[in-house]
Design a protein around this motif. Structure first.
Motif, PDB file in Angstrom:
ATOM      1  N   ALA A 184       1.089  -0.425   0.188  1.00  0.00           N
ATOM      2  CA  ALA A 184       0.095  -0.066   0.064  1.00  0.00           C
ATOM      3  C   ALA A 184       0.796   1.437  -0.395  1.00  0.00           C
ATOM      4  CB  ALA A 184      -1.203   0.177   1.585  1.00  0.00           C
ATOM      5  N   LEU A 185       2.026   0.666   0.518  1.00  0.00           N
ATOM      6  CA  LEU A 185       2.727   2.579   0.917  1.00  0.00           C
ATOM      7  C   LEU A 185       3.275   2.694  -0.509  1.00  0.00           C
ATOM      8  CD1 LEU A 185       4.656   2.207   3.928  1.00  0.00           C
ATOM      9  CD2 LEU A 185       2.947   3.236   3.800  1.00  0.00           C
ATOM     10  N   LEU A 192       1.198   9.040  -7.080  1.00  0.00           N
ATOM     11  CA  LEU A 192       1.325  10.014  -6.412  1.00  0.00           C
ATOM     12  C   LEU A 192       2.223  10.862  -7.934  1.00  0.00           C
ATOM     13  CD1 LEU A 192       1.665  10.563  -3.007  1.00  0.00           C
ATOM     14  CD2 LEU A 192       0.333  12.149  -4.160  1.00  0.00           C
ATOM     15  N   VAL A 203      10.314   5.685  -0.231  1.00  0.00           N
ATOM     16  CA  VAL A 203       9.170   5.514   0.650  1.00  0.00           C
ATOM     17  C   VAL A 203       9.963   3.976   1.378  1.00  0.00           C
ATOM     18  CG1 VAL A 203       6.982   4.360   0.555  1.00  0.00           C
ATOM     19  CG2 VAL A 203       7.383   6.972  -0.338  1.00  0.00           C
ATOM     20  N   ARG A 298      12.382   7.407  13.524  1.00  0.00           N
ATOM     21  CA  ARG A 298      11.393   8.370  14.569  1.00  0.00           C
ATOM     22  C   ARG A 298       9.698   8.139  14.202  1.00  0.00           C
ATOM     23  NH1 ARG A 298      12.978  14.101  14.146  1.00  0.00           N
ATOM     24  NH2 ARG A 298      13.433  13.050  11.960  1.00  0.00           N
ATOM     25  N   TYR A 299       9.509   8.063  12.314  1.00  0.00           N
ATOM     26  CA  TYR A 299       8.628   7.720  12.018  1.00  0.00           C
ATOM     27  C   TYR A 299       7.249   6.213  12.133  1.00  0.00           C
ATOM     28  CZ  TYR A 299       9.463  12.916  11.592  1.00  0.00           C
ATOM     29  OH  TYR A 299       9.414  14.369  11.837  1.00  0.00           O
ATOM     30  N   SER A 300       8.045   5.575  12.381  1.00  0.00           N
ATOM     31  CA  SER A 300       7.563   4.008  11.853  1.00  0.00           C
ATOM     32  C   SER A 300       6.558   4.047  12.773  1.00  0.00           C
ATOM     33  CB  SER A 300       8.243   3.217  11.850  1.00  0.00           C
ATOM     34  OG  SER A 300       8.968   2.764  13.018  1.00  0.00           O
ATOM     35  N   ARG A 301       6.634   4.777  14.216  1.00  0.00           N
ATOM     36  CA  ARG A 301       5.192   3.921  14.915  1.00  0.00           C
ATOM     37  C   ARG A 301       4.161   5.288  14.351  1.00  0.00           C
ATOM     38  NH1 ARG A 301       9.616   3.024  16.727  1.00  0.00           N
ATOM     39  NH2 ARG A 301       9.802   4.960  17.498  1.00  0.00           N
TER      40      ARG A 301
ATOM     41  N   ASN B 140      -3.618   5.440   4.098  1.00  0.00           N
ATOM     42  CA  ASN B 140      -1.996   4.463   3.278  1.00  0.00           C
ATOM     43  C   ASN B 140      -0.443   6.204   3.446  1.00  0.00           C
ATOM     44  OD1 ASN B 140      -2.215   5.707   0.991  1.00  0.00           O
ATOM     45  ND2 ASN B 140      -1.628   4.145  -0.163  1.00  0.00           N
ATOM     46  N   PRO B 141      -0.291   6.576   5.043  1.00  0.00           N
ATOM     47  CA  PRO B 141       0.530   7.419   5.007  1.00  0.00           C
ATOM     48  C   PRO B 141       1.329   6.653   5.127  1.00  0.00           C
ATOM     49  CG  PRO B 141      -0.911   6.818   6.952  1.00  0.00           C
ATOM     50  CD  PRO B 141      -1.180   6.311   6.156  1.00  0.00           C
ATOM     51  N   PHE B 142       2.195   7.622   3.995  1.00  0.00           N
ATOM     52  CA  PHE B 142       3.428   7.155   5.066  1.00  0.00           C
ATOM     53  C   PHE B 142       4.224   7.599   6.524  1.00  0.00           C
ATOM     54  CE2 PHE B 142       3.939   9.234  -0.006  1.00  0.00           C
ATOM     55  CZ  PHE B 142       3.279   8.516  -0.358  1.00  0.00           C
ATOM     56  N   PRO B 143       4.949   6.837   6.859  1.00  0.00           N
ATOM     57  CA  PRO B 143       5.643   6.772   7.627  1.00  0.00           C
ATOM     58  C   PRO B 143       6.795   7.795   7.438  1.00  0.00           C
ATOM     59  CG  PRO B 143       6.554   4.616   6.683  1.00  0.00           C
ATOM     60  CD  PRO B 143       5.563   5.332   5.902  1.00  0.00           C
ATOM     61  N   LYS B 144       6.331   8.837   7.881  1.00  0.00           N
ATOM     62  CA  LYS B 144       7.129  10.507   7.257  1.00  0.00           C
ATOM     63  C   LYS B 144       5.680  11.058   8.681  1.00  0.00           C
ATOM     64  CE  LYS B 144       9.187   9.961   3.093  1.00  0.00           C
ATOM     65  NZ  LYS B 144       9.801   9.607   2.825  1.00  0.00           N
ATOM     66  N   SER B 145       6.541  12.247   8.552  1.00  0.00           N
ATOM     67  CA  SER B 145       5.876  13.497   9.052  1.00  0.00           C
ATOM     68  C   SER B 145       4.291  13.993   8.618  1.00  0.00           C
ATOM     69  CB  SER B 145       6.285  14.666   9.910  1.00  0.00           C
ATOM     70  OG  SER B 145       7.020  15.147   7.996  1.00  0.00           O
ATOM     71  N   TYR B 152       5.289  15.075   0.165  1.00  0.00           N
ATOM     72  CA  TYR B 152       6.343  14.298  -1.052  1.00  0.00           C
ATOM     73  C   TYR B 152       5.599  14.692  -2.223  1.00  0.00           C
ATOM     74  CZ  TYR B 152       7.135   9.573  -2.508  1.00  0.00           C
ATOM     75  OH  TYR B 152       7.621   8.487  -2.862  1.00  0.00           O
ATOM     76  N   GLY B 187       4.664  17.988  12.194  1.00  0.00           N
ATOM     77  CA  GLY B 187       6.105  17.661  12.939  1.00  0.00           C
ATOM     78  C   GLY B 187       6.059  15.832  13.390  1.00  0.00           C
ATOM     79  N   SER B 189       4.136  11.675  13.616  1.00  0.00           N
ATOM     80  CA  SER B 189       4.701  11.083  12.376  1.00  0.00           C
ATOM     81  C   SER B 189       2.621  11.179  11.639  1.00  0.00           C
ATOM     82  CB  SER B 189       4.693   9.620  13.179  1.00  0.00           C
ATOM     83  OG  SER B 189       3.956   8.528  12.354  1.00  0.00           O
ATOM     84  N   LEU B 191       1.624   8.347  10.651  1.00  0.00           N
ATOM     85  CA  LEU B 191       1.039   6.864  11.515  1.00  0.00           C
ATOM     86  C   LEU B 191       0.263   7.402  12.917  1.00  0.00           C
ATOM     87  CD1 LEU B 191       3.507   4.521  10.880  1.00  0.00           C
ATOM     88  CD2 LEU B 191       1.717   5.735   9.623  1.00  0.00           C
ATOM     89  N   ARG B 205      -3.034  14.528   0.493  1.00  0.00           N
ATOM     90  CA  ARG B 205      -1.391  14.366  -0.102  1.00  0.00           C
ATOM     91  C   ARG B 205      -1.515  14.361  -1.792  1.00  0.00           C
ATOM     92  NH1 ARG B 205       0.410   8.542   1.761  1.00  0.00           N
ATOM     93  NH2 ARG B 205      -0.469   8.035   0.590  1.00  0.00           N
TER      94      ARG B 205
END
Lengths: 301, 306
Positions: A184-185, A192, A203, A298-301, B140-145, B152, B187, B189, B191, B205
């Motif tokens: 999905a990612l 996009l 990604v 940092r953002y994986s959770r 399906n947000p990316f694992p980013k802020s 993106y 800032g 996540s 997720l 997005r």
């Protein structure tokens, strides 16, 4: 609570007695037991190495040199050249194997798909995992060291052998992590208007970086402790060799091998000291990597 | 207004960059009218965005969808409804070449976007998807802020200026009705958001690259009624700027938001035990629900068939 006991229970919400409950308890105890069993040898190794090696450790032992002859008593010289050699050789091997391995895993998972090339590479890398480390040493010895005469024995040759050992581990662990990145990612990024390369770099890799670092670290730790391939490839220097690409070098694992099986007390002490140093280096490496990974993830959770 | 013109500016990967831009400037061909959609009782009749003609879609040798023909109009919301397995998502993913990512997927027939054949050899799927965005069923947000999630798309289109990105992020989050909830924690996540917020983040997005068309694959199926309502309001608000195609299982949703509705159904082949989706009826929404022509449509919209 006291009043509640006086009244009869409407429904019994306690875990039912009987075989199911017993089974649950047995399995739980088995799991705890296996963890303890696994930890016991680890604990013994650590305790022994610390008990026997701690007395040797001093600043001059860690950084001093040259490495004394095996008959020398404890306290003479130091294993500085071996510490330097281990760090240099392992770092060089990592610099060779990790980029190659991660790129290989990216090819296998993101680009290769079901192509025959990907199948062959995947299979070969699995076979490579099973090749004994001494064979890797022999391999580098025969294709590199012998062709370069006296200059052939070098830290670089050792690094090549270690890189061969690390490569399949890095490929396999990175591949498994990349496979776990949800499709999905990727689709979100494709939708996009991202190209495949962009999707992979922006990604997929960030999502997988934690696991890739962990897997690579296992490979590094494995390589740092390898002895057999180094014996063929780096020779046996007693003084620090600043040129990693030419001339004999030495490493902690080689020093453990050379000293620990000697009858001389001084040599044995140096062997244990070198062992403790090696464990400490790996341990520090793990901690640093965890901190770095935590920052990346940092953002994986 | 040509929002999508800006997007492809620094497109270093895709080959037919200039070609695509010219193509879009071409006038759309005259309406290819099918029986049943010639009479326009729709609120607005605009240009065709998509002309789909006799399309069948295969996964390997399995024919998932057969014989689909429909036109999708600019600045309208077009809904695809139908039972599970009827191929509505497959057709939707054909419209921005997402099915290219599925190994073995193949499209037969003619799919045109603003008059240009989408599956022509020289067309880059990357250029296509920059104009035709997609929102998926599962957020399906990316694992980013949160900020980086929205930025993106603009970033991969080469927008680097901090001020410009800030402006795009705020505008997109406002459009997606998420700004007030996240403006103080951009800032964090992506997720960390709840399901409904995450889906609105995904919509933001998509809007951030200012696509021409937004495809939505059951965007509200995992959301509660309040979040669903927010997304439906959002769709109505943005349809002046975008063309929207939405797949939904929820017929009330189709009647609430869409201008046109396409009803898909499943053809079962008892010999080979295969199920193939096909388009049954396509009409302005009020007519499809009020006066369905096909018995299958009638049964479905009156709830006699699930």
């Amino acid at each position: 609570m006291t009043t509640a006991t006086a009244e009869p229970h409407q429904v019994d919400l306690r875990e039912p007695a009987g075989w199911r409950r017993t089974k649950n308890r047995i399995m739980t105890s088995l799991m705890v037991l296996s963890i303890i069993l696994v930890l016991i040898p680890l604990g013994f190794v650590l305790v022994t190495v610390i008990a026997k090696g701690a007395s040797s450790i001093s600043w001059s032992f860690l950084t001093g040199g040259p490495i004394p002859s095996i008959v020398a008593p404890a306290g003479v010289g130091g294993i500085g050249p071996a510490v330097l050699g281990t760090i240099e050789i392992t770092a060089l091997a990592t610099a060779i194997a990790v980029p190659l391995g991660v790129l290989g895993a990216i090819y296998l998972n993101e680009y290769g798909g079901k192509s025959w090339l990907a199948a062959i590479i995947g299979f070969m890398s699995d076979v490579m995992t099973g090749v004994p480390s001494i064979i890797m040493g022999l391999f580098i010895f025969s294709i590199w060291v012998v062709h370069r005469g006296l200059a052939g024995l070098s830290g670089f040759a050792g690094a090549l052998a270690l890189a061969c050992l690390m490569l399949p581990i890095v490929i396999r662990s990175s591949y498994e992590i990349l496979r776990l990145v949800p499709n999905a990612l990727r689709e979100g990024s494709y939708a996009l208007g991202a190209s495949k390369a962009r999707v992979t770099v922006t990604v997929v890799l960030p999502a997988a970086i934690g696991g890739i670092v962990s897997g690579s670290l296992l490979a590094v730790a494995r390589a740092a402790g390898e002895t057999a391939p180094l014996l063929f490839c780096i020779g046996a220097a007693t003084a620090a060799n600043p040129n990693v690409f030419s001339g004999a070098d030495t490493a902690l694992s080689a020093q453990i091998f050379a000293n620990a099986n000697q009858p001389y007390v001084g040599a044995q002490d140096r062997g244990w000291g070198a062992a403790l140093t090696l464990i400490a280096i790996c341990f520090i490496l793990m901690i640093v990597a965890r901190i770095v990974t935590a920052r990346f993830a940092r953002y994986s959770r | 207004m040509e929002p999508s013109e800006q997007n492809a500016v620094t497109d270093f990967e895709s080959v037919p960059e200039s070609a695509t831009r010219q193509n879009v400037a071409l006038p759309a061909p005259a309406a290819i009218t099918d029986a049943g959609q010639a009479a326009e009782s729709s609120p607005r009749t605009g240009t065709h965005i998509f002309d789909v003609n006799g399309v069948s879609i295969y996964y390997g040798s399995f024919r998932a969808v057969t014989n689909v023909s429909l036109n999708i109009y600019e600045h309208q919301i077009t809904a695809f409804i139908g039972p599970s397995g009827c191929g509505k998502t497959t057709v939707l993913r054909t419209l921005n070449r997402m099915n290219d990512l599925v190994p073995g997927a193949r499209v037969e027939g003619d799919v045109r976007y603003r008059g240009e054949a989408l599956y022509a050899k020289e067309v880059s799927p990357i250029a296509v998807r920059r104009r035709i965005g997609m929102v998926f069923q599962k957020p399906n947000p990316f694992p980013k802020s949160i900020y980086d999630n929205v930025a993106y798309g603009p970033r991969i289109n080469g927008i680097r200026g901090k001020a410009e990105l800030n402006e795009i992020v705020e505008r997109s989050l406002r459009q997606a009705a998420l700004w007030d909830e996240v403006k103080n924690r951009l800032g964090n996540s992506g997720l960390s958001l709840s399901g409904g917020q995450a889906q609105r983040l995904c919509i933001a997005r998509t809007l951030a690259v200012e696509p021409d068309v937004v495809l939505m694959d059951e965007p509200a199926s995992a959301l509660d009624p309040i979040a669903t309502g927010a997304i439906e309001d959002l769709m109505k608000e943005i349809k002046d700027k975008y063309t929207i195609v939405i797949v939904t299982h929820n017929m009330q949703q189709a009647t609430r938001v869409s201008d046109r509705t396409a009803f898909f159904s499943v053809l079962v082949n008892p010999q080979s035990d295969t199920r193939t989706g096909t388009l049954v009826e396509y009409a302005p929404t009020d007519r499809l629900f009020g006066d369905p022509q096909d018995d299958r449509t009638k049964a479905y919209v009156t709830g006699r068939m699930g």
